[in-house]
Design an enzyme around this catalytic site. Structure first.
Site, short mmCIF file in Angstrom:
data_model
loop_
_atom_site.label_atom_id
_atom_site.label_comp_id
_atom_site.label_asym_id
_atom_site.label_seq_id
_atom_site.Cartn_x
_atom_site.Cartn_y
_atom_site.Cartn_z
N ARG A 22 11.82 -5.59 4.62
CA ARG A 22 11.49 -4.18 4.35
C ARG A 22 12.43 -3.26 5.13
O ARG A 22 12.75 -3.51 6.28
CB ARG A 22 10.06 -3.88 4.76
CG ARG A 22 9.78 -2.37 4.71
CD ARG A 22 8.34 -2.01 4.83
NE ARG A 22 7.71 -2.47 6.05
CZ ARG A 22 6.41 -2.31 6.30
NH1 ARG A 22 5.64 -1.73 5.39
NH2 ARG A 22 5.89 -2.74 7.42
N ARG B 87 -10.02 0.64 8.64
CA ARG B 87 -9.58 -0.71 8.99
C ARG B 87 -10.63 -1.47 9.77
O ARG B 87 -10.42 -2.64 10.09
CB ARG B 87 -8.34 -0.62 9.87
CG ARG B 87 -7.04 -0.76 9.13
CD ARG B 87 -5.94 -0.43 10.10
NE ARG B 87 -4.80 -1.23 9.91
CZ ARG B 87 -3.67 -0.78 9.36
NH1 ARG B 87 -3.58 0.45 8.94
NH2 ARG B 87 -2.65 -1.58 9.24
N ARG C 33 11.23 -1.52 10.73
CA ARG C 33 10.16 -1.20 11.67
C ARG C 33 10.09 -2.22 12.79
O ARG C 33 10.28 -3.41 12.55
CB ARG C 33 8.82 -1.14 10.92
CG ARG C 33 8.48 0.27 10.47
CD ARG C 33 7.31 0.34 9.56
NE ARG C 33 6.12 -0.37 9.99
CZ ARG C 33 4.96 -0.34 9.34
NH1 ARG C 33 4.86 0.37 8.23
NH2 ARG C 33 3.92 -1.01 9.77
N LYS D 172 0.84 -1.21 0.00
CA LYS D 172 0.00 0.00 0.00
C LYS D 172 0.87 1.26 0.00
O LYS D 172 0.67 2.17 -0.80
CB LYS D 172 -0.93 0.01 1.23
CG LYS D 172 -1.86 -1.19 1.31
CD LYS D 172 -2.81 -1.10 2.49
CE LYS D 172 -2.15 -1.10 3.85
NZ LYS D 172 -1.40 -2.34 4.17
P1 AP5 Z 1 4.81 -1.63 1.77
O1 AP5 Z 1 4.48 -0.76 0.62
O2 AP5 Z 1 5.60 -1.02 2.90
O3 AP5 Z 1 3.50 -2.37 2.34
P2 AP5 Z 1 2.25 -1.80 3.13
O4 AP5 Z 1 1.04 -2.47 2.59
O5 AP5 Z 1 2.26 -0.30 3.16
O6 AP5 Z 1 2.59 -2.41 4.56
P3 AP5 Z 1 2.47 -1.80 6.03
O7 AP5 Z 1 3.21 -2.78 6.92
O8 AP5 Z 1 2.93 -0.37 6.09
O9 AP5 Z 1 0.96 -1.90 6.28
P4 AP5 Z 1 0.24 -1.92 7.61
O10 AP5 Z 1 -1.14 -1.72 7.15
O11 AP5 Z 1 0.48 -3.10 8.47
O12 AP5 Z 1 0.96 -0.76 8.45
P5 AP5 Z 1 0.49 0.69 8.90
O13 AP5 Z 1 1.68 1.53 8.95
O14 AP5 Z 1 -0.70 1.14 8.15
O15 AP5 Z 1 5.60 -2.91 1.19
C1 AP5 Z 1 6.09 -3.91 2.06
C2 AP5 Z 1 7.45 -4.43 1.52
O16 AP5 Z 1 7.24 -5.10 0.28
C3 AP5 Z 1 8.47 -3.32 1.22
O17 AP5 Z 1 9.74 -3.77 1.53
C4 AP5 Z 1 8.33 -3.08 -0.31
O18 AP5 Z 1 9.55 -2.61 -0.89
C5 AP5 Z 1 7.98 -4.49 -0.79
N1 AP5 Z 1 7.08 -4.49 -1.95
C6 AP5 Z 1 6.02 -3.68 -2.17
N2 AP5 Z 1 5.40 -4.02 -3.31
C7 AP5 Z 1 6.08 -5.07 -3.82
C8 AP5 Z 1 5.92 -5.88 -4.98
N3 AP5 Z 1 4.93 -5.68 -5.86
N4 AP5 Z 1 6.80 -6.90 -5.19
C9 AP5 Z 1 7.82 -7.13 -4.29
N5 AP5 Z 1 8.03 -6.38 -3.19
C10 AP5 Z 1 7.16 -5.37 -2.94
O19 AP5 Z 1 -0.04 0.38 10.40
C11 AP5 Z 1 0.85 0.08 11.45
C12 AP5 Z 1 0.07 -0.03 12.76
O20 AP5 Z 1 -0.55 1.24 13.06
C13 AP5 Z 1 -1.09 -1.04 12.75
O21 AP5 Z 1 -0.66 -2.35 13.06
C14 AP5 Z 1 -2.01 -0.44 13.85
O22 AP5 Z 1 -1.52 -0.75 15.13
C15 AP5 Z 1 -1.85 1.05 13.64
N6 AP5 Z 1 -2.86 1.62 12.72
C16 AP5 Z 1 -2.63 2.22 11.51
N7 AP5 Z 1 -3.78 2.62 10.95
C17 AP5 Z 1 -4.78 2.27 11.82
C18 AP5 Z 1 -6.20 2.40 11.78
N8 AP5 Z 1 -6.82 2.97 10.73
N9 AP5 Z 1 -6.91 1.92 12.83
C19 AP5 Z 1 -6.29 1.35 13.90
N10 AP5 Z 1 -4.95 1.18 13.99
C20 AP5 Z 1 -4.19 1.64 12.95
#
Ligand code: AP5
Length: 241
Positions: A132, A93, A165, A18
């Site tokens: 990552r 979410r 992370r 994402k």
């Molecule tokens: P990346 O693009 O970083 O993936 P992502 O989907 O953004 O993954 P996140 O871990 O950031 O998502 P998340 O939803 O768990 O975390 P968030 O920060 O929102 O890609 C991942 C890896 O793959 C990278 O190394 C990239 O280079 C590689 N890659 C990408 N595309 C590729 C491809 N096509 N082929 C090969 N490699 C590829 O949330 C973190 C925490 O915050 C949550 O756990 C929760 O505690 C809290 N939080 C955030 N939002 C909320 C909410 N709305 N409500 C409640 N809690 C929340």
């Protein structure tokens, strides 16, 4: 007819790509990238009240309570930079978050254009996230094999250090996946019922996904000239891209 604004949600499990896709889309279409994860991590870094309350949920891979997220997100959407559109990454979410977003966007008469569901197998996610790395200054995302920096441990853009992370340890990744399947996956049918959903195969190479999303969003933004074309377009967009 006026062209429609790019108001998009990126929905998908942790590690589906994402953030990677969001930064490309937002650079290309010049709309703000609103990542609730990034906003929360910034609060944690600054040690705000919200950051202190969110920290343990994030470290354990659980969702931060809706009561903390909703006010934070509404405040961000009220910023004037969202007038031309926005891309939401990691929000909504939960069903409560999705209903609250829908009510707010109805209130301000700014409906969503599209919800892109990035689909990827759990085991691929675990492998991806353990490799990552993220720039400590600009937040650019790398993968040590698939999308490696030119110089080891340094960001291509600003030369800053890359970090892993704290929630990218395998046990926490598995909790995040479980939370996704239980609390976030129901949003797929929520948005499919509203004819807003497009599936994206997130196992494809990054550039290929980027091209597919760009073509889809371009077709969604094109003014629709007749009801016939509109309904043909909506059928096409609800299929896998
Ligand atoms: P990346 O693009 O970083 O993936 P992502 O989907 O953004 O993954 P996140 O871990 O950031 O998502 P998340 O939803 O768990 O975390 P968030 O920060 O929102 O890609 C991942 C890896 O793959 C990278 O190394 C990239 O280079 C590689 N890659 C990408 N595309 C590729 C491809 N096509 N082929 C090969 N490699 C590829 O949330 C973190 C925490 O915050 C949550 O756990 C929760 O505690 C809290 N939080 C955030 N939002 C909320 C909410 N709305 N409500 C409640 N809690 C929340």
């Amino acid at each position: 007819m006026e062209p429609r604004a790019l108001r998009v949600v990126l929905l998908g499990p942790p590690g589906a790509g994402k953030g990677t896709q969001a930064s490309q889309i937002c650079r290309g279409w010049r709309v703000p990238h609103i990542s609730t994860g990034d906003i929360l991590r910034e609060h944690c870094r600054r040690g705000t009240d919200l950051g202190r309350q969110a920290q343990s949920f994030m470290a354990e891979g659980r969702l931060v309570p809706d009561s903390l997220i909703l006010g934070m997100l509404r405040q961000r959407l009220e910023n004037h930079d969202t007038a031309r559109g926005f891309l939401l990454d990691g929000f909504p979410r939960t069903t409560i978050q999705a209903e609250s977003l829908e009510a707010y966007l109805q209130e301000v008469d700014r409906p969503l254009l599209r919800v892109l569901q990035l689909k990827l197998e759990d085991e691929t996610i675990v492998r991806r996230l353990s490799l990552r790395r993220t720039c400590i200054r600009c937040g650019r995302i790398y993968h040590l094999e698939q999308n490696a920096p030119r110089v080891a441990d340094r960001c291509d853009h600003d030369g800053q250090t890359l970090e892993q992370r704290t929630d990218d340890r395998e046990a926490v990744i598995r909790t995040r996946l479980q939370v996704y399947h239980e609390q976030t996956a129901p949003l797929v049918s929520f948005y499919a019922q509203r004819d807003l959903l497009s599936e994206v195969d997130a196992a494809l190479p990054i550039q290929e996904i980027q091209g597919r999303i760009a073509r889809l969003l371009t077709s969604c933004l094109r003014p629709l000239r007749s009801t016939r074309r509109a309904s043909a377009g909506s059928v096409r967009r609800s299929l896998q891209i």
